[in-house]
Design a protein around this motif. Sequence first.
Motif: not given
Length: 192
Positions: A10-11, A13-14, A128, A133, A135, A178, A183
């Motif tokens: 996830a990190r 991807s962000r 989102a 995510n 955010q 982000s 995450p």
Amino acid sequence: MTNMSNISAARASRAIGAMFFAIFGALWLGVWSQRAFGLRPSALAVIAVGAGAVFAAALRQYQMNRSEHDAEADSTAQKKASRTFMIVNVTQWVAILVAGNVLANVGLKDWVLASAMVIIGIHFFPLARAFGNPQLNITGAALILLAIVYPLVAPGGAANPGGCLGAGLILWASAIGSLIREPEKPKAISPK
């Protein structure tokens, strides 16, 4: 895949999203700078340095988490998210082109950028959900609110370059958010 691997993926991807936000934020800021000050190399240099700093931080985070991201690339969830991303982005660009042409042809060319902000803001809502995510919901809502408010309060209405400044800063703030915000850990499935 472990919870830590999911968080690391996830990190990454962000971080990819943050790289896009660094670039598109710089484009909005470039339009603002050009409309507010004319073509000033010093202003564009400051924007380029800002974009470079955000992009570099995002690239670093991506590289640190790349292996977990790559391990998830063939998962059903990632394929679905990628498909959603493609559909939403194609739809967004078509909507921007159509709205821009219609507005320009009916004598409302000053409203093209505000309409683009609304469309871009709307496109964040399905993303989102697709990328898990939340955010991005805030980013989308902020862009929509900006596009509605600035033409009503800024001198010159929708033609005021302040809207572009706001859009660029929203995207950069979202990119930084982000990268900073962790995450959420996937919820453990409890036995029934």
